[in-house]
Design an enzyme around this catalytic site. Structure first.
Site, mmCIF file in Angstrom:
data_model
loop_
_atom_site.group_PDB
_atom_site.id
_atom_site.type_symbol
_atom_site.label_atom_id
_atom_site.label_comp_id
_atom_site.label_asym_id
_atom_site.label_seq_id
_atom_site.Cartn_x
_atom_site.Cartn_y
_atom_site.Cartn_z
ATOM 1 N N ILE A 83 -25.380 -9.172 90.748
ATOM 2 C CA ILE A 83 -24.299 -8.509 91.460
ATOM 3 C C ILE A 83 -23.094 -8.438 90.532
ATOM 4 C CG2 ILE A 83 -22.948 -8.466 93.601
ATOM 5 C CD1 ILE A 83 -24.885 -10.544 94.708
ATOM 6 N N GLU A 84 -22.301 -7.384 90.655
ATOM 7 C CA GLU A 84 -21.157 -7.221 89.774
ATOM 8 C C GLU A 84 -20.100 -8.301 89.960
ATOM 9 O OE1 GLU A 84 -20.818 -3.805 92.861
ATOM 10 O OE2 GLU A 84 -22.389 -5.026 91.946
ATOM 11 N N SER A 85 -20.228 -9.108 91.020
ATOM 12 C CA SER A 85 -19.337 -10.260 91.175
ATOM 13 C C SER A 85 -19.608 -11.313 90.112
ATOM 14 C CB SER A 85 -19.529 -10.880 92.562
ATOM 15 O OG SER A 85 -20.848 -11.392 92.705
#
Length: 518
Positions: A324-326
């Site tokens: 995830i881009e988190s």
């Protein structure tokens, strides 16, 4: 020296016309105690005014929490962000032209923090070329006020014969961020956080600009931390504020702390319930057929989340790495307001670091949402029906991934379907067509994808398309679906129809697991 103060005392450092960076990813890592104190000060005193709000992504819950609480005319003069989809109050402020607003790719925001921290002149990037953030198109300007009165925040430069977008550095005056615990010196750890966002980048940008770093924590502990887990050293922390429990939840999707989301324990995946057989699962199953072992994969918000659920049900979730881009890697991503967190993460990178990996082509495959698509292969997820959402990390991911899958239902707004005897039955067609002659806004450029040799699929519950040099080609349709009435009749353009047009895999439309092997 770090000072331990109340939220009300801390936000006095914010003065008129300052640039304030606010941390958070949806509901994770959100400094609500500080946000509320800022709101209350403005409502009580009318100060500070005309702030520039800079934030990486949505900080909200689709209702009232997060920066929705400071979406106040007079308080906010300008917004620079990648996403406002979970911030209805902030989106309304922008849509009603009550502030200036710029939408910028998520990875560009984190790089702007780094540029400010490093004293660089700005960020030079290929990310966003030929999309709406390209200054030759919309320049990321998010409303009419910005288009008529707002300055340009980027320009095109040619470097070694290649076009690039250049964003000048934005100095940060104050940052409002969150950690888990502080020690008596002001060192910060993130041990109970679901993700490690832009804390270091935003704090560095503010500190090195002579600004103020304010950190909200759950508790101040009278102990020395293991230096390996300290994420912010006290030399750059000006103020520490202890948040009340109701303003310091792990995430907006649950009031409870979940150790399996912070990586403290592992939860048996058998506890995750299989999805019901519906349009969402059909899309997830068809996309899952593209999965390959030992690959790095990103899943977007909405329908793409079904891929993780399908992989868990099929027992193949450990054959590849979901990302995830988190910054969270491995495990099974959460959905809805939990986007950004993962059950059983294998690693938690900083958000800026994973976005660097994405921008450099490190992703093997991405499955992303699709609000609109057109005959040129352009995709829109950032603005539709005049409603502003923003791209988030979509542009960083879609533009730089080897295989990109866009997925969603064929139409929207009142669509009713069911699966009977292995066939898709359309009971009521959606009011809104997703396949338009031209998308409202270009978040993904079909022409740029062709130039860079991307493999692009569009997967819906009733049809599958692929992007070719000539445009979109229809390659598969669902069993039970009428080609002319249910597919071509619901499009505003006629796609290329493959000579090898075939039915979608029948296993997708059955209740039992498909028996996927990766």
């Amino acid at each position: 020296m770090t000072k331990f103060v109340t939220a009300q005392e801390a936000v006095r450092a914010i003065e008129n016309e300052m640039t304030v960076a606010v941390g958070g990813f949806n509901g994770f890592g959100t400094p609500d105690e500080l946000i509320l104190a800022l709101r209350d000060r403005f409502l009580e005193t009318g100060s500070p005014r005309d702030l520039t709000l800079m934030k990486s992504v949505s900080v909200g819950d689709r209702a009232t929490r997060g920066v929705n609480q400071i979406a106040l005319e007079g308080l906010i003069k300008k917004v620079i962000s990648s996403h406002v989809g979970l911030e209805p109050a902030m989106a309304k402020l922008i849509e009603e032209n009550k502030c200036l607003a710029y939408m910028v790719p998520l990875g560009t925001i984190t790089e702007l923090y780094r540029a400010a921290a490093a004293g660089r002149s700005g960020v030079l990037t290929h990310v966003g070329l030929e999309t709406f953030v390209d200054p030759r198109l919309e320049g990321g300007k998010a409303n009419d006020l910005t288009k008529s009165e707002g300055a340009e925040i980027s320009e095109i430069l040619t470097v070694q014969g290649e076009d690039r977008i250049f964003y000048p550095t934005i100095p940060v005056d104050v940052c409002l961020i969150r950690g888990t615990y502080a020690d008596r010196k002001g060192n910060i750890v993130l041990s109970k956080e679901a993700m490690h966002g832009e804390q270091l980048e935003a704090a560095s940008a503010a500190h090195n600009h002579g600004g103020t770093v304010i950190v909200q924590v759950e508790q101040v502990l009278d102990e020395d931390f293991d230096p390996r887990i300290v994420k912010l050293h006290h030399f750059m922390v000006d103020y520490v504020v202890v948040g009340r429990p109701e303003n310091h939840v792990q995430g907006y999707d649950s009031p409870d702390y979940r150790p399996e989301v912070a990586g403290e324990v592992r939860k048996p995946l058998s506890a995750i319930q299989p999805m019901p057989l519906n349009a969402r699962k059909i899309c997830g199953r068809r996309a899952a057929l593209e999965l390959k072992a030992d690959s790095l994969i990103n899943l977007g918000i909405g329908v793409p989340e079904a891929v993780a659920a399908v992989a868990a049900e099929e027992g193949i979730a450990d054959r590849f790495t979901l990302s995830i881009e988190s910054g969270v890697l491995g495990g099974v991503p959460l959905s809805g307001l939990g986007l950004g967190g993962t059950t059983n993460p294998e690693a938690i990178y900083k958000m800026a670091d994973i976005l660097n990996i994405y921008d450099g082509g490190g992703l093997d495959m991405a499955v992303l949402g699709m609000a609109e698509a057109d005959e040129s292969g352009n995709v829109n997820v950032s603005k539709f029906g005049g409603r502003l959402t923003g791209p988030g990390g979509f542009i960083n991911i879609a533009q730089n991934t080897k295989t990109v899958i866009f997925t969603g239902t064929f139409t929207a707004g009142g669509l009713k379907e069911e699966i009977r005897d292995g066939k898709l039955c359309i009971l009521q067609e959606g009011r809104a067509r997703k396949f338009q002659k031209q998308v409202e806004q270009i978040t993904f450029s079909g022409s740029y994808a062709r130039k860079t040799g991307k493999r692009v699929l569009l997967i819906t519950e009733r049809a599958v398309f692929r992007l070719t040099e000539q445009g979109l080609e229809l390659t598969e349709i669902a069993p039970g679906v009428d080609l002319e009435k249910d597919v071509l009749g619901q499009m505003d353009f006629r796609p290329i129809i493959s000579r090898d047009l075939k039915p979608m895999d029948p296993r997708i439309f059955r209740e039992e697991p498909m028996g996927l092997q990766v």
